[in-house]
Enzyme design. Structure first.
Site, mmCIF file in Angstrom:
data_model
loop_
_atom_site.group_PDB
_atom_site.id
_atom_site.type_symbol
_atom_site.label_atom_id
_atom_site.label_comp_id
_atom_site.label_asym_id
_atom_site.label_seq_id
_atom_site.Cartn_x
_atom_site.Cartn_y
_atom_site.Cartn_z
ATOM 1 C CE LYS A 53 -1.650 1.691 3.989
ATOM 2 N NZ LYS A 53 -1.409 3.126 4.190
ATOM 3 C CG ASN A 54 2.615 2.597 3.604
ATOM 4 O OD1 ASN A 54 1.418 2.851 3.516
ATOM 5 N ND2 ASN A 54 3.240 2.432 4.763
ATOM 6 C CB CYS A 149 -3.953 6.647 11.054
ATOM 7 S SG CYS A 149 -4.417 5.135 10.244
ATOM 8 N NE ARG A 154 0.745 10.036 10.466
ATOM 9 C CZ ARG A 154 0.394 9.009 9.699
ATOM 10 N NH1 ARG A 154 -0.787 8.474 9.810
ATOM 11 N NH2 ARG A 154 1.232 8.528 8.816
ATOM 12 C CG ASP A 341 3.204 1.245 9.448
ATOM 13 O OD1 ASP A 341 2.841 2.078 10.290
ATOM 14 O OD2 ASP A 341 3.337 1.521 8.235
ATOM 15 N NE ARG A 433 -6.789 4.420 5.805
ATOM 16 C CZ ARG A 433 -5.866 5.016 6.534
ATOM 17 N NH1 ARG A 433 -6.034 5.170 7.825
ATOM 18 N NH2 ARG A 433 -4.775 5.484 5.979
HETATM 19 C C1 UD1 Z 1 4.641 6.616 6.451
HETATM 20 C C2 UD1 Z 1 3.746 5.429 6.249
HETATM 21 C C3 UD1 Z 1 3.209 4.954 7.584
HETATM 22 C C4 UD1 Z 1 4.359 4.675 8.549
HETATM 23 C C5 UD1 Z 1 5.294 5.877 8.634
HETATM 24 C C6 UD1 Z 1 6.550 5.599 9.461
HETATM 25 C C7 UD1 Z 1 2.738 5.823 4.094
HETATM 26 C C8 UD1 Z 1 1.506 6.122 3.325
HETATM 27 N N1 UD1 Z 1 2.623 5.807 5.425
HETATM 28 O O1 UD1 Z 1 3.865 7.645 7.028
HETATM 29 O O2 UD1 Z 1 2.453 3.755 7.377
HETATM 30 O O3 UD1 Z 1 3.845 4.415 9.832
HETATM 31 O O4 UD1 Z 1 5.719 6.263 7.320
HETATM 32 O O5 UD1 Z 1 7.206 4.498 8.976
HETATM 33 O O6 UD1 Z 1 3.788 5.587 3.514
HETATM 34 N N2 UD1 Z 1 6.498 14.322 10.859
HETATM 35 C C9 UD1 Z 1 6.549 15.667 11.162
HETATM 36 N N3 UD1 Z 1 6.501 16.546 10.131
HETATM 37 C C10 UD1 Z 1 6.383 16.161 8.830
HETATM 38 C C11 UD1 Z 1 6.351 14.784 8.548
HETATM 39 C C12 UD1 Z 1 6.400 13.880 9.588
HETATM 40 O O7 UD1 Z 1 6.647 16.056 12.315
HETATM 41 O O8 UD1 Z 1 6.321 17.024 7.944
HETATM 42 C C13 UD1 Z 1 6.582 13.337 11.955
HETATM 43 C C14 UD1 Z 1 5.341 12.459 12.079
HETATM 44 O O9 UD1 Z 1 4.327 13.084 12.819
HETATM 45 C C15 UD1 Z 1 5.897 11.227 12.730
HETATM 46 C C16 UD1 Z 1 7.319 11.129 12.155
HETATM 47 O O10 UD1 Z 1 7.610 12.423 11.652
HETATM 48 O O11 UD1 Z 1 5.977 11.429 14.123
HETATM 49 C C17 UD1 Z 1 7.488 10.132 11.047
HETATM 50 O O12 UD1 Z 1 6.469 10.320 10.084
HETATM 51 P P1 UD1 Z 1 6.678 9.947 8.549
HETATM 52 O O13 UD1 Z 1 7.876 9.093 8.401
HETATM 53 O O14 UD1 Z 1 6.602 11.190 7.761
HETATM 54 O O15 UD1 Z 1 5.377 9.084 8.285
HETATM 55 P P2 UD1 Z 1 4.410 9.136 7.052
HETATM 56 O O16 UD1 Z 1 5.169 9.396 5.815
HETATM 57 O O17 UD1 Z 1 3.238 9.991 7.379
#
Ligand code: UD1
Length: 457
Positions: A53-54, A149, A154, A341, A433
């Protein structure tokens, strides 16, 4: 998510009611299906792993970078990938993806809009990744701030900072990010203050069409990032170092269409591995991304589960027959560490271990919502901030529980399979999802798991 969550007061006599009236296209969010699991059966058989999915979600966003068709095979049929295809349709992408088909053709020859509306983006955070590609190709884009989620705040600040570094002018107004780069994006050096999968991918997508070189430092190293880079390179991009902490992107004038097979889902693989370990039995996972699961395999072996993996054959065999599970401590970490995850699923497994296991969540701030639900099945879990102390119990007992987010919901399935008696899981739209044909795959291994639908319009 939570876009169609009935207030608790409406959940009369265990019969969920959809509280909102939505357009037909959004109706399936309102199907308040439940799963009924009769646990205590061992799992035996094979499970074919679906496309990730990701990875699929970012590959779909890449279609916006070119006026030629992008054909993606091994596509998982999931609520999230279907949502994104709807959003791409709203933007004018021609989507040819027959129901149930694993091949999807996306043709963004001409976009009819560069505005991604709230209604679409709020349902899934990954939709936000359409911003960079549209900005890079058209010089402007307006995208609603995302939902996703309920696992903490986030934010998307790193995404926005990366786009700004590439020369975008950004305004956040009325819940929308309005981005412009009239003279195009320009390559830049971007040092991420901490690892973000989404921000790394977003910057990579946008930088493919920027002028000059972009260097991403402290980039996320998740296998899905390397998969995206592979596809982008087939489209004519010049991306190197994906999968390491430094990714270089030499911008090109234009990208072409291509065909790409979505990599296998490491989270789905890990989930079924833990289901087999928790319920007991002998399960072979076929088409498994073995190399991407090092931390999970190590933790399972430490727990005393018999794991035989074969990278060349892409199989992982999981066996546990009557043996006690050892308690194992884990910290979730960016790849190659233990994936956040799989944290909820591992907690379900550890709730049956012999001893105490400490599970630390270091990626998301509110990702233990499954703990109280697992406790309803008899698990002994104390949450202290970012740490959960899991005192293994001899057995779990079926109970009604509620799914709270995507990965949390599948931890309840794992616990339900291992529990004695009946477990009813409500709000499983979370599960839909991210897990393709979950009941079919588990039933094929001997699980007793049924879906009940209560559709209200
Ligand atoms: C992706 C995955 C999700 C997985 C996560 C971590 C997808 C669709 N989802 O989510 O399943 O759990 O990676 O492996 O690929 N953060 C900030 N600012 C930002 C971006 C992130 O503070 O601009 C924080 C987030 O709140 C979180 C951490 O960074 O605490 C890591 O998030 P991130 O790696 O960005 O996760 P996603 O890309 O949202």
């Amino acid at each position: 998510m939570g876009s169609c969550v009935a207030p608790v007061s409406l959940l009369a006599r265990n019969r969920p009611i959809c509280a909102f009236r939505l357009p037909r296209s959004a109706l399936y969010l309102c199907v308040m299906d439940r799963l009924i699991i009769t646990g205590g059966r061992k799992l035996n058989g094979t499970i074919a792993v679906s496309g990730a999915k990701n990875s699929a979600l970012k590959l779909m966003a890449a279609s916006l970078l070119t006026n030629e068709p992008l054909t993606l095979s091994n596509m998982p049929n999931l609520a999230d990938t279907r949502f994104l295809s709807q959003l791409l349709g709203v933007l004018g992408v021609e989507v040819f993806w027959p129901k149930g088909d694993s091949e999807c053709r996306l043709n963004a020859a001409e976009l009819t809009s560069t505005i991604a509306p709230y209604e679409q983006v709020r349902k899934m955070r990954a939709s936000f990744n359409v911003l960079g590609p549209m900005l890079a190709r058209y010089g402007h884009a307006t995208v609603s701030l995302p939902g996703g989620c309920a696992i903490g705040a986030r934010p998307v600040d790193l995404h926005l900072k990366a786009l700004e570094a590439l020369g975008a002018d950004l305004k956040v107004e009325e819940g929308y990010v309005k981005a412009a780069a009239i003279h195009g994006l320009k390559g830049a050096q971007i040092v991420f203050p901490f690892v973000s999968v989404g921000a790394t991918e977003h910057a990579m997508l946008a930088a493919t069409l920027a002028k000059g070189e972009t260097v991403l430092e402290n980039a996320a190293r998740e296998p899905e990032i390397a998969d995206l880079a592979d596809c982008l390179n087939k489209m004519g991009a010049k991306v190197s170092g994906a999968g390491t902490a430094t990714v270089r992107i030499e911008g090109v004038e234009r990208l072409n269409g291509t065909q790409h097979a979505v990599m296998a889902d490491r989270i789905e693989t890990g989930t079924y591995a833990m289901a087999a370990a928790a319920a007991g039995g002998d399960v072979v996972l076929e088409g498994a991304p073995v190399a991407a699961l090092g931390a999970m395999i190590a933790a399972m072996k430490e727990a005393g589960v018999k794991v035989d993996s074969d990278e060349a054959a892409a199989t992982i065999r999981i066996r546990r027959n009557g043996l006690a599970l050892n308690a194992v401590n884990i910290n979730t970490q960016p790849y190659p560490g233990f994936p956040t995850d799989l944290q909820a699923q591992f907690m379900a497994l550890m709730s049956l271990a012999d001893g105490t296991s400490i599970i630390r969540e270091t990626i998301f701030e509110n990702r233990f919502m499954h703990a109280p639900e697992l406790s309803r099945l008899g698990a002994d879990i104390q949450v202290r901030g970012q740490e959960a102390v899991v005192q293994g119990v001899a057995g779990l007992k079926g109970a009604p529980v509620m799914a709270t987010d995507l990965r949390a919901s599948v931890s309840l399935v794992i616990a339900g399979l291992a529990a004695e008696g009946e477990t009813e899981i409500s709000r499983i739209y979370h599960l839909d999802r991210g897990f393709e044909r979950l009941e079919e795959k588990l039933t094929g291994c001997g699980a007793d798991i049924k879906r009940l639908s209560d559709t209200e319009e």
